[in-house]
Motif scaffolding. Structure first.
Motif, PDB file in Angstrom:
ATOM      1  N   LEU A 109      -9.730   7.830  -4.540  1.00  0.00           N
ATOM      2  CA  LEU A 109      -9.541   9.142  -5.143  1.00  0.00           C
ATOM      3  C   LEU A 109      -9.955  10.241  -4.190  1.00  0.00           C
ATOM      4  CD1 LEU A 109      -9.096   7.585  -7.760  1.00  0.00           C
ATOM      5  CD2 LEU A 109     -10.279   9.454  -8.921  1.00  0.00           C
ATOM      6  N   TRP A 110     -10.932   9.881  -3.366  1.00  0.00           N
ATOM      7  CA  TRP A 110     -11.454  10.892  -2.441  1.00  0.00           C
ATOM      8  C   TRP A 110     -11.862  10.194  -1.170  1.00  0.00           C
ATOM      9  CZ3 TRP A 110     -16.966  11.584  -1.282  1.00  0.00           C
ATOM     10  CH2 TRP A 110     -17.220  12.707  -0.481  1.00  0.00           C
ATOM     11  N   VAL A 111     -11.470  10.731  -0.036  1.00  0.00           N
ATOM     12  CA  VAL A 111     -11.897  10.162   1.231  1.00  0.00           C
ATOM     13  C   VAL A 111     -12.090  11.303   2.220  1.00  0.00           C
ATOM     14  CG1 VAL A 111      -9.517   9.675   1.930  1.00  0.00           C
ATOM     15  CG2 VAL A 111     -11.379   8.444   3.028  1.00  0.00           C
ATOM     16  N   ALA A 112     -13.195  11.234   2.943  1.00  0.00           N
ATOM     17  CA  ALA A 112     -13.508  12.296   3.898  1.00  0.00           C
ATOM     18  C   ALA A 112     -14.177  11.695   5.112  1.00  0.00           C
ATOM     19  CB  ALA A 112     -14.425  13.334   3.248  1.00  0.00           C
ATOM     20  N   ARG A 140       0.849  -1.179   0.000  1.00  0.00           N
ATOM     21  CA  ARG A 140       0.000   0.000   0.000  1.00  0.00           C
ATOM     22  C   ARG A 140       0.885   1.228   0.000  1.00  0.00           C
ATOM     23  NH1 ARG A 140      -3.439  -1.105   5.231  1.00  0.00           N
ATOM     24  NH2 ARG A 140      -3.939  -2.931   4.019  1.00  0.00           N
ATOM     25  N   GLU A 141       0.445   2.256  -0.702  1.00  0.00           N
ATOM     26  CA  GLU A 141       1.265   3.448  -0.859  1.00  0.00           C
ATOM     27  C   GLU A 141       0.426   4.682  -0.530  1.00  0.00           C
ATOM     28  OE1 GLU A 141       4.271   2.604  -1.820  1.00  0.00           O
ATOM     29  OE2 GLU A 141       4.001   0.684  -2.839  1.00  0.00           O
ATOM     30  N   LEU A 142       1.076   5.840  -0.515  1.00  0.00           N
ATOM     31  CA  LEU A 142       0.395   7.135  -0.376  1.00  0.00           C
ATOM     32  C   LEU A 142      -0.546   7.153   0.832  1.00  0.00           C
ATOM     33  CD1 LEU A 142      -0.589   7.612  -4.145  1.00  0.00           C
ATOM     34  CD2 LEU A 142       1.488   8.414  -3.014  1.00  0.00           C
ATOM     35  N   ASN A 143      -0.019   6.838   1.996  1.00  0.00           N
ATOM     36  CA  ASN A 143      -0.838   6.846   3.225  1.00  0.00           C
ATOM     37  C   ASN A 143      -2.087   5.997   3.109  1.00  0.00           C
ATOM     38  OD1 ASN A 143       0.849   8.547   4.638  1.00  0.00           O
ATOM     39  ND2 ASN A 143      -0.087  10.357   3.701  1.00  0.00           N
ATOM     40  N   ASP A 144      -1.905   4.765   2.651  1.00  0.00           N
ATOM     41  CA  ASP A 144      -3.040   3.839   2.533  1.00  0.00           C
ATOM     42  C   ASP A 144      -4.108   4.340   1.581  1.00  0.00           C
ATOM     43  OD1 ASP A 144      -1.720   2.268   4.242  1.00  0.00           O
ATOM     44  OD2 ASP A 144      -3.209   2.310   5.853  1.00  0.00           O
ATOM     45  N   ARG A 145      -3.693   5.037   0.532  1.00  0.00           N
ATOM     46  CA  ARG A 145      -4.674   5.489  -0.452  1.00  0.00           C
ATOM     47  C   ARG A 145      -4.579   4.651  -1.725  1.00  0.00           C
ATOM     48  NH1 ARG A 145      -6.427  11.002   0.368  1.00  0.00           N
ATOM     49  NH2 ARG A 145      -7.391  10.929  -1.684  1.00  0.00           N
ATOM     50  N   LEU A 146      -3.434   4.034  -1.965  1.00  0.00           N
ATOM     51  CA  LEU A 146      -3.234   3.279  -3.204  1.00  0.00           C
ATOM     52  C   LEU A 146      -2.798   1.858  -2.859  1.00  0.00           C
ATOM     53  CD1 LEU A 146      -3.044   3.536  -6.367  1.00  0.00           C
ATOM     54  CD2 LEU A 146      -0.587   3.782  -6.007  1.00  0.00           C
ATOM     55  N   PHE A 147      -3.420   0.877  -3.501  1.00  0.00           N
ATOM     56  CA  PHE A 147      -3.144  -0.529  -3.202  1.00  0.00           C
ATOM     57  C   PHE A 147      -2.799  -1.241  -4.498  1.00  0.00           C
ATOM     58  CE2 PHE A 147      -6.385   1.297  -0.541  1.00  0.00           C
ATOM     59  CZ  PHE A 147      -5.852   1.129   0.717  1.00  0.00           C
ATOM     60  N   TRP A 148      -1.714  -2.001  -4.457  1.00  0.00           N
ATOM     61  CA  TRP A 148      -1.377  -2.757  -5.659  1.00  0.00           C
ATOM     62  C   TRP A 148      -0.996  -4.176  -5.280  1.00  0.00           C
ATOM     63  CZ3 TRP A 148       3.379  -4.984  -5.856  1.00  0.00           C
ATOM     64  CH2 TRP A 148       4.395  -4.429  -5.063  1.00  0.00           C
ATOM     65  N   ALA A 149      -1.198  -5.093  -6.213  1.00  0.00           N
ATOM     66  CA  ALA A 149      -0.832  -6.496  -5.999  1.00  0.00           C
ATOM     67  C   ALA A 149      -0.602  -7.128  -7.360  1.00  0.00           C
ATOM     68  CB  ALA A 149      -1.935  -7.237  -5.261  1.00  0.00           C
ATOM     69  N   LYS A 180     -13.072  10.345   7.830  1.00  0.00           N
ATOM     70  CA  LYS A 180     -12.488   9.061   8.245  1.00  0.00           C
ATOM     71  C   LYS A 180     -13.110   7.870   7.529  1.00  0.00           C
ATOM     72  CE  LYS A 180     -11.028  10.539  12.818  1.00  0.00           C
ATOM     73  NZ  LYS A 180     -11.301  10.470  14.240  1.00  0.00           N
ATOM     74  N   GLY A 181     -13.375   8.027   6.254  1.00  0.00           N
ATOM     75  CA  GLY A 181     -13.889   6.919   5.463  1.00  0.00           C
ATOM     76  C   GLY A 181     -15.408   6.840   5.415  1.00  0.00           C
ATOM     77  N   ARG A 182     -16.089   7.773   6.046  1.00  0.00           N
ATOM     78  CA  ARG A 182     -17.555   7.768   5.960  1.00  0.00           C
ATOM     79  C   ARG A 182     -18.004   8.229   4.583  1.00  0.00           C
ATOM     80  NH1 ARG A 182     -22.045   7.187   9.077  1.00  0.00           N
ATOM     81  NH2 ARG A 182     -23.552   8.753   8.465  1.00  0.00           N
ATOM     82  N   LYS A 183     -17.105   8.897   3.904  1.00  0.00           N
ATOM     83  CA  LYS A 183     -17.364   9.299   2.525  1.00  0.00           C
ATOM     84  C   LYS A 183     -16.112   8.967   1.706  1.00  0.00           C
ATOM     85  CE  LYS A 183     -20.541  13.012   3.701  1.00  0.00           C
ATOM     86  NZ  LYS A 183     -20.732  14.476   3.854  1.00  0.00           N
ATOM     87  N   LEU A 184     -16.293   8.289   0.593  1.00  0.00           N
ATOM     88  CA  LEU A 184     -15.120   7.969  -0.223  1.00  0.00           C
ATOM     89  C   LEU A 184     -15.516   7.594  -1.640  1.00  0.00           C
ATOM     90  CD1 LEU A 184     -14.973   4.604  -0.627  1.00  0.00           C
ATOM     91  CD2 LEU A 184     -14.368   4.714   1.775  1.00  0.00           C
ATOM     92  N   LEU A 185     -14.514   7.680  -2.505  1.00  0.00           N
ATOM     93  CA  LEU A 185     -14.658   7.223  -3.889  1.00  0.00           C
ATOM     94  C   LEU A 185     -13.497   6.276  -4.163  1.00  0.00           C
ATOM     95  CD1 LEU A 185     -15.713   7.284  -6.829  1.00  0.00           C
ATOM     96  CD2 LEU A 185     -14.291   9.304  -7.184  1.00  0.00           C
ATOM     97  N   HIS A 186     -13.858   5.054  -4.592  1.00  0.00           N
ATOM     98  CA  HIS A 186     -12.847   4.028  -4.852  1.00  0.00           C
ATOM     99  C   HIS A 186     -12.888   3.665  -6.334  1.00  0.00           C
ATOM    100  CE1 HIS A 186     -11.123  -0.164  -4.616  1.00  0.00           C
ATOM    101  NE2 HIS A 186     -12.025  -0.367  -5.545  1.00  0.00           N
ATOM    102  N   LEU A 187     -11.703   3.549  -6.947  1.00  0.00           N
ATOM    103  CA  LEU A 187     -11.608   3.066  -8.329  1.00  0.00           C
ATOM    104  C   LEU A 187     -10.537   1.979  -8.385  1.00  0.00           C
ATOM    105  CD1 LEU A 187     -11.684   6.373 -10.425  1.00  0.00           C
ATOM    106  CD2 LEU A 187     -13.546   4.725 -10.137  1.00  0.00           C
TER     107      LEU A 187
END
Lengths: 424, 421
Positions: free
Chosen positions: B227-230, B189-198, B232-239
């Protein structure tokens, strides 16, 4: 006047004395300490839970112990055969599998009874060590009943967690392995001498069962470490095993895989042949000289056949050398080898773990008289990387030279195989 | 006045001897405190045993950890099919089953190597689930996993079935997702747990126990992020995007799926065994959490090399909406969705647990006439009602309308009772 002064002096002393007692008692320190003492009071049957080569539970009085754990071995193998081999067998496909995926619970009850229940899910739930035992018995030492390894052969009795090579040698075909039985055993003279003797029935493992008037093994082993120095950093081990067996039914069968489990085919195999009884003899020797170790075994099996048929002899053996590049040594305990502990774990500071190289020559001859099971001579090279005491990565190259009946060449099979192992 | 110092000395002497007489007990307070300290001094390899989302054991020095646990899911299903569907696929009967019955032991050794051994007993013989070892924090490469685990492909695959919104994953899952196989993967995980790769290399091992022989390999990778998190994760956009390149075993591959109902063995869409060369699969994913509201969708496409014909091109997608009536939100962790925590557990005070309603549309198109593939086309609509009694127990109700094209229709009413421990 003196009398009055005396009274006053005594009174002052007494009052001070009582103030002192009150001060000491009144402090709630005493009360707090007493509360704490009650809170941390442990009972004899409370478990201490700790890590020591796995997850352990010991009662405070050490009378009851449990351990829960298991092992995972993931194998990848790649094969390459010559044309002679391909003319005789199908070349094995490159494969992947769980070689072992085990789970166990073991323990000690009343400081007298040991038990272990270990199952392997990599082989359709087969029984491994599933037994109960009595320890510290007068004269006989220890007594086991259940499903466990017959006391025969150093490499057979060394756990798969600690073997130097991914698979035991081709000569392991002669070791009876695990069966249902009873045995007595002990280690004496500061564990320098071990002995074991047992009676078994050839049940197999998945699940163990036999229903036959025939089929008994009486197996015996004695080992010694005539030379033992520096807490086992230097030692010489010698051992002898003997097993007398009658077959379950009218036949015996000896076969072996080419030191690679994923082939799923046994290229040397006597097939079932009529037999009445067999005598197995095993001779063991091993030496540890710090990072360097050498180990070898020789097996001879004589099989008596029904009247009119000549008895047959089979034999096999192996010789291996190994060396720790990082300076560790193989651990020896009670007549077999144990867990390797790296001097420094991988990625702990500048740690690399332990690195070991090894080479082995092994041979089995299943041809004698009318029986033409074949002959196999293998050369194996190994590179082992112990990340820590519980994790290792293994690479083996095995060149198996397979012959059929005497003088008939069945070709060569080259195996390149990897194992990733954790035990917990 | 001369006698005053004498009185002081005398009284001090008295106090001292008084204190001494008390402290002269067989065990002094000092010794008792020392004994307590010794008793409380913990060996660094002693385990602290505690509850946190299950039974946990951590050594005091945090170098060793164990977890022991499992899950149970009991399903009841009531099926009603029209005569056309039953004439094509046989009778569709009501049923009940243990959908999953798993036990696991997992842990961490030397704060470096992790392991998990998880088996599912729902099918009789123990089926391998997560059975792996891993090496954490390898320089440059990230974390390494070796063994049997999920290939990194698709959001709903990587979301545990403990946490999925519907009883069964969409039609896409069984059709296109590789699920668990034997392999080796790296992930981080990268970028403060914002990006995940495997990314990993796998071998198709569907057998129990997992084993394979033959020249079949798959390379699978996924990258996903917030892409967006606000709040504490109650609002987010995941791609997210996944890709898999596969060489099927024996050059044969099959795409098919159950109708989002596990208590039927019928597959209304099924390509049959296709003899193929390489297969390339892509999967795109998107999800939004906006307080109690959540949207999620995925699109999956497979390009199958078919000999002596143009490549077959199969695809499918799903889109789902869910809403917590009781105000919770879907928690997100490490690139997939995680455990739902009710604001108030059922029967704790006036607590009612968490209640969630959801609807999903999914479709798969397994027809490609140019390539000669006629697997069928199916649409499913599913309504879900979930009741989370607490973070570890839930009851689920699903209504599924399965509509395979020109092959009739199936209506299923199904219930699940789930606990994980």
């Amino acid at each position: 006047m003196k009398f009055v002064v005396g009274i006053i002096v005594i009174s002052i002393l007494l009052i001070g004395f009582w103030i002192g007692i009150a001060a000491a008692n009144d402090s709630d320190l005493e009360h707090r300490v007493r509360t704490l003492e009650q809170q941390v009071k442990t009972k004899d049957n409370d478990f201490r839970v700790y890590f020591k080569n796995g997850l352990r539970f010991d009662t405070r009085d050490k009378k009851f112990k449990y351990q829960i754990g298991g092992r995972i071995q993931t194998d990848f193998a790649f094969y390459n055969a010559d044309s002679t081999f391909k003319a005789n067998f199908n070349e094995p496909g490159n494969g992947a599998e769980f070689r072992r995926a085990r789970f166990f619970i073991s323990g000690l009850l009343y400081n007298r009874i040991v038990f272990k229940a270990e199952y392997d899910f990599a082989d359709q739930t087969s029984f491994k060590n599933v037994y109960l035992g009595f320890i510290q018995l007068p004269v006989v030492g220890n007594f086991n009943v259940g499903h466990f390894k017959e006391p025969f052969s150093l490499e057979e009795l060394t756990s798969s967690k600690y073997l130097t090579f991914m698979e035991r040698s081709v000569a392991n075909a002669f070791a009876p392995g695990r069966n249902v039985g009873v045995a007595i055993f002990d280690a004496v003279t500061q564990d320098r001498i071990t002995w074991a003797v047992g009676v078994f029935r050839p049940t197999g493992s998945a699940p163990p069962r036999i229903q036959s008037d025939d089929g008994y093994n009486v197996t015996f082993r004695v080992t010694g470490a005539p030379w033992y120095r520096e807490k086992g950093a230097q030692l010489l081990h010698l051992g002898f095993g003997y097993s007398f067996s009658t077959p379950d039914g009218p036949t015996f069968d000896f076969d072996t895989e080419p030191e690679s489990n994923l082939t799923a085919t046994k290229f040397v195999d006597t097939g079932a042949f009529s037999a009445e009884k067999a005598n197995r003899f095993g001779f063991e020797a091993a030496a540890v000289l710090h990072a360097f170790s050498v180990q070898g075994e020789y097996f001879l099996v004589t099989v008596d056949r029904p009247s009119g048929l000549a008895s047959v002899d089979f034999n096999g053996g192996y010789m291996e050398v190994s060396y720790f590049l990082t300076g560790e040594h193989r651990k020896y305990k009670k007549g077999k080898f144990g867990r390797v502990t790296p001097r420094k774990n991988f990625l702990e500071g500048s740690g690399l773990g332990a690195w070991q190289v090894a080479a082995r020559f092994s041979s089995i001859d299943l041809n004698d008289g009318a029986i033409t099971g074949g002959e196999e001579n293998n050369i194996a090279l190994a590179l082992n990387w112990y990340l820590n005491a519980h994790t290792r990565l293994m690479f083996n190259y095995v060149r198996a030279d397979i012959d059929g009946a005497p003088g008939v060449d069945f070709g060569n099979l080259n195996t390149y195989q990897f194992r990733f192992q954790v035990d917990f | 006045m001369k006698s005053f110092p004498c009185i002081l000395i005398l009284s001090a002497l008295g106090i001292f001897s008084g204190v001494q007489s008390v402290n002269a007990d067989p065990v002094s307070l000092e010794d008792r405190v020392k004994a307590l300290e010794e008793k409380l001094e913990k060996n660094p390899r002693d385990f602290r045993v505690y509850w946190k989302n299950g039974l946990n054991l951590d050594s005091r020095d945090k170098q060793f950890k164990y977890r022991i646990g499992g899950r149970m899911q009991y399903d009841w299903a009531f099926l009603s099919a029209d005569s056309r569907l039953e004439s094509l696929f046989g009778p569709q009967n009501n049923g009940a089953e243990a959908r999953r019955a798993r036990l696991f032991i997992s842990g961490l050794l030397y704060n470096r190597v992790m392991f998990k051994a998880q088996y599912d007993f729902a099918s009789g013989s123990p089926a391998f689930k997560d059975v792996f070892l891993g090496v954490l924090r390898v320089p440059v490469l990230g974390n390494l996993l070796i063994g049997h685990f999920q290939e990194p492909f698709s959001l709903e695959e990587l979301t545990s079935n403990k946490y999925i919104t519907f009883m069964e994953r969409s039609l896409l899952f069984e059709t296109f997702n590789p699920d668990r196989n034997l392999g080796i993967a790296f992930y981080d995980r990268e970028l403060n747990d914002r990006l995940f790769w495997a990314v990993g290399v796998f071998r198709d091992t569907r057998e129990t126990p997992p084993v394979t022989q033959g020249g079949d390999y798959a390379l699978t990778g996924r990258v996903a992020g917030l892409l967006w998190v606000a709040e504490k994760g109650r609002k987010l956009l995941h791609l997210g995007l996944s890709y898999s390149h596969r060489k099927p075993r024996n050059d044969s591959i099959q795409f098919r799926t159950r109708p989002e109902v596990h208590l039927t063995d019928s597959r209304f869409v099924d390509t049959g065994v296709l003899f193929s060369g390489d297969v390339d699969q892509v999967n795109g994913e998107a999800a939004v959490v906006y307080g109690p509201l959540s949207l999620q969708g995925e699109y999956s496409r497979a390009f199958v090399t078919v000999p002596a014909a143009p490549d077959a091109d199969l695809d499918g997608f799903y889109a789902q909406v869910s809403w917590f009536l009781t105000g919770e939100h879907r928690p997100y962790k490490g690139g997939s969705f995680a455990r739902v925590l009710p604001k108030k557990n059922f029967l704790e005070g006036n607590g009612v647990g968490a209640w969630q309603i959801a609807v999903r549309y999914s479709q798969v198109d397994l027809n490609d006439s140019a390539a000669g593939v006629r697997g069928g086309f199916q649409e499913d609509v599913t309504f879900g009602l979930n009741w989370y009694l607490n973070p570890h127990v839930r009851a689920m109700f699903n209504y599924v309308n399965a509509d395979p094209q020109a092959a009739g229709e199936l209506n299923a009413f199904q219930f699940r009772f789930q606990v994980d421990f």
